[in-house]
Design a protein around this motif. Structure first.
Motif, PDB file in Angstrom:
ATOM      1  N   ILE A 171      21.258  61.486 -23.190  1.00  0.00           N
ATOM      2  CA  ILE A 171      20.589  62.695 -22.700  1.00  0.00           C
ATOM      3  C   ILE A 171      19.171  62.804 -23.248  1.00  0.00           C
ATOM      4  CG2 ILE A 171      20.728  65.213 -22.628  1.00  0.00           C
ATOM      5  CD1 ILE A 171      23.775  64.929 -22.951  1.00  0.00           C
ATOM      6  N   TRP A 172      18.978  62.350 -24.462  1.00  0.00           N
ATOM      7  CA  TRP A 172      17.658  62.448 -25.094  1.00  0.00           C
ATOM      8  C   TRP A 172      16.631  61.539 -24.423  1.00  0.00           C
ATOM      9  CZ3 TRP A 172      16.514  57.642 -26.956  1.00  0.00           C
ATOM     10  CH2 TRP A 172      17.596  56.808 -27.249  1.00  0.00           C
ATOM     11  N   ALA A 173      17.079  60.647 -23.543  1.00  0.00           N
ATOM     12  CA  ALA A 173      16.154  59.736 -22.870  1.00  0.00           C
ATOM     13  C   ALA A 173      15.903  60.102 -21.420  1.00  0.00           C
ATOM     14  CB  ALA A 173      16.697  58.301 -22.940  1.00  0.00           C
ATOM     15  N   ILE A 174      16.576  61.138 -20.922  1.00  0.00           N
ATOM     16  CA  ILE A 174      16.450  61.496 -19.512  1.00  0.00           C
ATOM     17  C   ILE A 174      15.226  62.381 -19.306  1.00  0.00           C
ATOM     18  CG2 ILE A 174      17.549  62.659 -17.557  1.00  0.00           C
ATOM     19  CD1 ILE A 174      20.239  61.981 -18.790  1.00  0.00           C
ATOM     20  N   GLY A 175      14.257  61.861 -18.583  1.00  0.00           N
ATOM     21  CA  GLY A 175      13.068  62.629 -18.252  1.00  0.00           C
ATOM     22  C   GLY A 175      12.160  62.943 -19.420  1.00  0.00           C
ATOM     23  N   THR A 176      12.371  62.264 -20.537  1.00  0.00           N
ATOM     24  CA  THR A 176      11.588  62.557 -21.735  1.00  0.00           C
ATOM     25  C   THR A 176      10.514  61.513 -22.005  1.00  0.00           C
ATOM     26  OG1 THR A 176      13.092  61.334 -23.189  1.00  0.00           O
ATOM     27  CG2 THR A 176      13.588  63.665 -22.800  1.00  0.00           C
ATOM     28  N   GLY A 177      10.620  60.386 -21.337  1.00  0.00           N
ATOM     29  CA  GLY A 177       9.717  59.291 -21.640  1.00  0.00           C
ATOM     30  C   GLY A 177      10.247  58.411 -22.761  1.00  0.00           C
ATOM     31  N   LYS A 178      11.236  58.922 -23.502  1.00  0.00           N
ATOM     32  CA  LYS A 178      11.902  58.117 -24.522  1.00  0.00           C
ATOM     33  C   LYS A 178      12.938  57.227 -23.842  1.00  0.00           C
ATOM     34  CE  LYS A 178      11.677  61.809 -28.007  1.00  0.00           C
ATOM     35  NZ  LYS A 178      12.504  62.668 -28.909  1.00  0.00           N
ATOM     36  N   ALA A 179      13.275  56.141 -24.479  1.00  0.00           N
ATOM     37  CA  ALA A 179      14.303  55.271 -23.924  1.00  0.00           C
ATOM     38  C   ALA A 179      14.965  54.504 -25.050  1.00  0.00           C
ATOM     39  CB  ALA A 179      13.699  54.307 -22.907  1.00  0.00           C
ATOM     40  N   ALA A 180      16.260  54.253 -24.899  1.00  0.00           N
ATOM     41  CA  ALA A 180      16.944  53.411 -25.866  1.00  0.00           C
ATOM     42  C   ALA A 180      16.369  52.001 -25.785  1.00  0.00           C
ATOM     43  CB  ALA A 180      18.438  53.386 -25.566  1.00  0.00           C
ATOM     44  N   THR A 181      16.298  51.320 -26.901  1.00  0.00           N
ATOM     45  CA  THR A 181      15.871  49.925 -26.842  1.00  0.00           C
ATOM     46  C   THR A 181      16.937  49.124 -26.104  1.00  0.00           C
ATOM     47  OG1 THR A 181      16.982  49.254 -28.895  1.00  0.00           O
ATOM     48  CG2 THR A 181      14.750  50.188 -29.087  1.00  0.00           C
ATOM     49  N   SER A 182      16.552  47.979 -25.595  1.00  0.00           N
ATOM     50  CA  SER A 182      17.503  47.163 -24.852  1.00  0.00           C
ATOM     51  C   SER A 182      18.674  46.732 -25.746  1.00  0.00           C
ATOM     52  CB  SER A 182      16.812  45.936 -24.259  1.00  0.00           C
ATOM     53  OG  SER A 182      16.210  45.152 -25.276  1.00  0.00           O
ATOM     54  N   LYS A 183      18.386  46.462 -27.015  1.00  0.00           N
ATOM     55  CA  LYS A 183      19.453  46.057 -27.933  1.00  0.00           C
ATOM     56  C   LYS A 183      20.399  47.213 -28.227  1.00  0.00           C
ATOM     57  CE  LYS A 183      17.185  42.174 -30.232  1.00  0.00           C
ATOM     58  NZ  LYS A 183      16.784  41.581 -31.532  1.00  0.00           N
ATOM     59  N   ASN A 184      19.849  48.402 -28.405  1.00  0.00           N
ATOM     60  CA  ASN A 184      20.702  49.566 -28.641  1.00  0.00           C
ATOM     61  C   ASN A 184      21.550  49.886 -27.426  1.00  0.00           C
ATOM     62  OD1 ASN A 184      19.843  49.940 -31.256  1.00  0.00           O
ATOM     63  ND2 ASN A 184      18.288  51.468 -30.736  1.00  0.00           N
ATOM     64  N   ALA A 185      20.923  49.805 -26.257  1.00  0.00           N
ATOM     65  CA  ALA A 185      21.668  50.068 -25.016  1.00  0.00           C
ATOM     66  C   ALA A 185      22.779  49.040 -24.847  1.00  0.00           C
ATOM     67  CB  ALA A 185      20.718  50.037 -23.823  1.00  0.00           C
ATOM     68  N   GLN A 186      22.488  47.774 -25.117  1.00  0.00           N
ATOM     69  CA  GLN A 186      23.505  46.727 -25.027  1.00  0.00           C
ATOM     70  C   GLN A 186      24.656  46.991 -25.991  1.00  0.00           C
ATOM     71  OE1 GLN A 186      24.691  44.343 -23.377  1.00  0.00           O
ATOM     72  NE2 GLN A 186      26.019  43.380 -24.921  1.00  0.00           N
ATOM     73  N   TYR A 187      24.329  47.443 -27.180  1.00  0.00           N
ATOM     74  CA  TYR A 187      25.369  47.752 -28.169  1.00  0.00           C
ATOM     75  C   TYR A 187      26.346  48.795 -27.622  1.00  0.00           C
ATOM     76  CZ  TYR A 187      27.610  49.415 -32.444  1.00  0.00           C
ATOM     77  OH  TYR A 187      28.548  49.786 -33.381  1.00  0.00           O
ATOM     78  N   ILE A 188      25.789  49.858 -27.042  1.00  0.00           N
ATOM     79  CA  ILE A 188      26.643  50.926 -26.514  1.00  0.00           C
ATOM     80  C   ILE A 188      27.426  50.437 -25.298  1.00  0.00           C
ATOM     81  CG2 ILE A 188      26.712  53.268 -25.596  1.00  0.00           C
ATOM     82  CD1 ILE A 188      25.925  53.005 -28.566  1.00  0.00           C
ATOM     83  N   HIS A 189      26.768  49.726 -24.407  1.00  0.00           N
ATOM     84  CA  HIS A 189      27.455  49.212 -23.216  1.00  0.00           C
ATOM     85  C   HIS A 189      28.607  48.287 -23.608  1.00  0.00           C
ATOM     86  CE1 HIS A 189      24.837  50.162 -19.566  1.00  0.00           C
ATOM     87  NE2 HIS A 189      24.302  50.843 -20.571  1.00  0.00           N
TER      88      HIS A 189
END
Length: 270
Positions: A171-189
Motif C-alpha cells: 500500500i505504501w507504494a501505490i500512487g506514492t512514487g515509492k516502490a519496493a526494490t525488485s529484490k524485496n518484491a521477489q522475496y515477498i512473491h
C-alpha cells in the motif's frame, strides 16, 4: 508454464475521449507483441464503450473491471453484479484492492466472498494483497499478505486459486512514487508462493502473482526478470499509452528468462 499478465487499472479516471485515445494508442503500440497478456480495467461506466472499441480494432487486449458485488441481483442500489460484468465482456475482475479495503471498509471475509462470486460467474479474480507502511516497518508484511490470502483458502480451499491471479501491492507504494526494490518484491512473491506450496505445490507453481505499486517503464524490467513476478498491475503509468506499452513489452522480453529460472518452489528467495 505461467504467462505474464500486465493490467492497467485506470481507477476513477478518464472520459469517453480519453478512453478511446488510450485503447487505440495501446493497441497500436502493442501490435505484434507476443508472450504477455494485456488487460485494462476502465471505470465501469465505460466498459461497454471499451468493449466496442476493442472489437472495432480486433484487439487482443483483454477487458477487466475494478470491482464487483457479491450479489447476482436484487435490491442493492448502486452495486454491479458479476453477471452484469460478464455480459459486458469482462474477463478479469480486481478484488480486494487496498483502496476498496480502506475507503469502503471491505474485510478479508467480504473479499473472499467476492473472489468466489467472480469465479462462479466464469471470470478471473485478481486478488490484491499488501501491507501498509506501518505494517511494513513493523515487519508484518508476510503476516498481512498470508492472512489476506488465507481468507480465500480457508473458505474455498487452495485449489480455488487455480486459474486466478494474485497481485501483491504494498500500500505504501501505490500512487506514492515509492516502490519496493525488485529484490524485496521477489522475496515477498517467493514467500507467497511458498505459503501456497505448503498446501499444493502444483497450485503454487502455476498461479500468476503480479507486482503492483508505482511500476514504471524505468523499473519494470527489474521486476520482470525476477523468477516469481509474473507481470504487473499498473496504476498511473497505465494512463499513458506509450508508458503502459513499454511496461508490457518489457514483460514480454523478460518472459523466457523468468520461466527458465522458475524451476522450483520456495527456494528462490533472494
Amino acid at each position: 508454464m505461467r504467462r505474464p499478465l500486465v493490467m492497467g487499472n485506470w481507477k476513477l479516471n478518464g472520459n469517453k475521449a480519453v478512453i478511446e485515445d488510450l485503447i487505440k494508442g495501446i493497441d497500436i503500440e502493442l501490435n505484434g507483441v507476443e508472450g504477455v497478456d494485456i488487460a485494462i480495467a476502465p471505470p465501469v461506466m465505460f466498459l461497454d464503450l471499451a468493449k466496442q472499441l476493442l472489437s472495432q480494432v480486433q484487439s487482443k487486449i483483454i477487458l477487466g473491471a475494478q470491482n464487483v458485488d457479491v450479489n447476482l441481483n436484487g435490491s442493492f442500489t448502486g452495486d454491479i453484479s458479476p453477471r452484469m460484468l460478464k455480459e459486458f465482456g469482462t474477463t478479469y475482475v480486481i478484488i480486494g484492492h487496498s483502496e476498496r479495503r480502506e475507503y469502503h471498509a471491505e474485510s478479508d471475509e467480504l473479499v473472499a466472498k467476492k473472489f468466489a462470486s467472480v469465479k462462479e460467474s466464469g471470470m478471473v479474480p485478481i486478488l490484491c494483497i499488501g501491507e501498509s507502511n506501518a505494517q511494513n516497518e513493523a515487519g508484518e508484511t508476510l503476516e498481512v499478505c498470508t492472512r489476506q490470502l488465507d481468507a480465500v483458502i480457508k473458505i474455498q480451499g487452495v485449489d480455488a486459486l487455480n486459474g486466478t491471479v494474485i497481485a501483491y501491492e504494498p500500500i505504501w507504494a501505490i500512487g506514492t512514487g515509492k516502490a519496493a526494490t525488485s529484490k524485496n518484491a521477489q522475496y515477498i512473491h517467493s514467500a507467497i508462493r511458498a505459503h501456497i506450496a505448503v498446501q499444493s505445490e502444483e497450485v503454487a507453481k502455476n498461479v500468476i502473482i503480479q507486482y503492483g505499486g508505482s511500476v514504471k517503464p524505468e523499473n519494470a524490467a527489474a521486476y520482470f526478470t525476477q523468477p516469481d513476478i509474473d507481470g504487473a498491475l499498473v496504476g498511473g503509468a497505465a494512463l499513458n499509452a506509450k508508458s503502459f506499452a513499454v511496461i508490457a513489452k518489457k514483460a514480454a522480453t523478460a518472459k523466457d528468462l523468468i520461466y527458465s529460472r522458475t524451476q522450483f518452489i520456495g527456494k528462490n528467495i533472494i
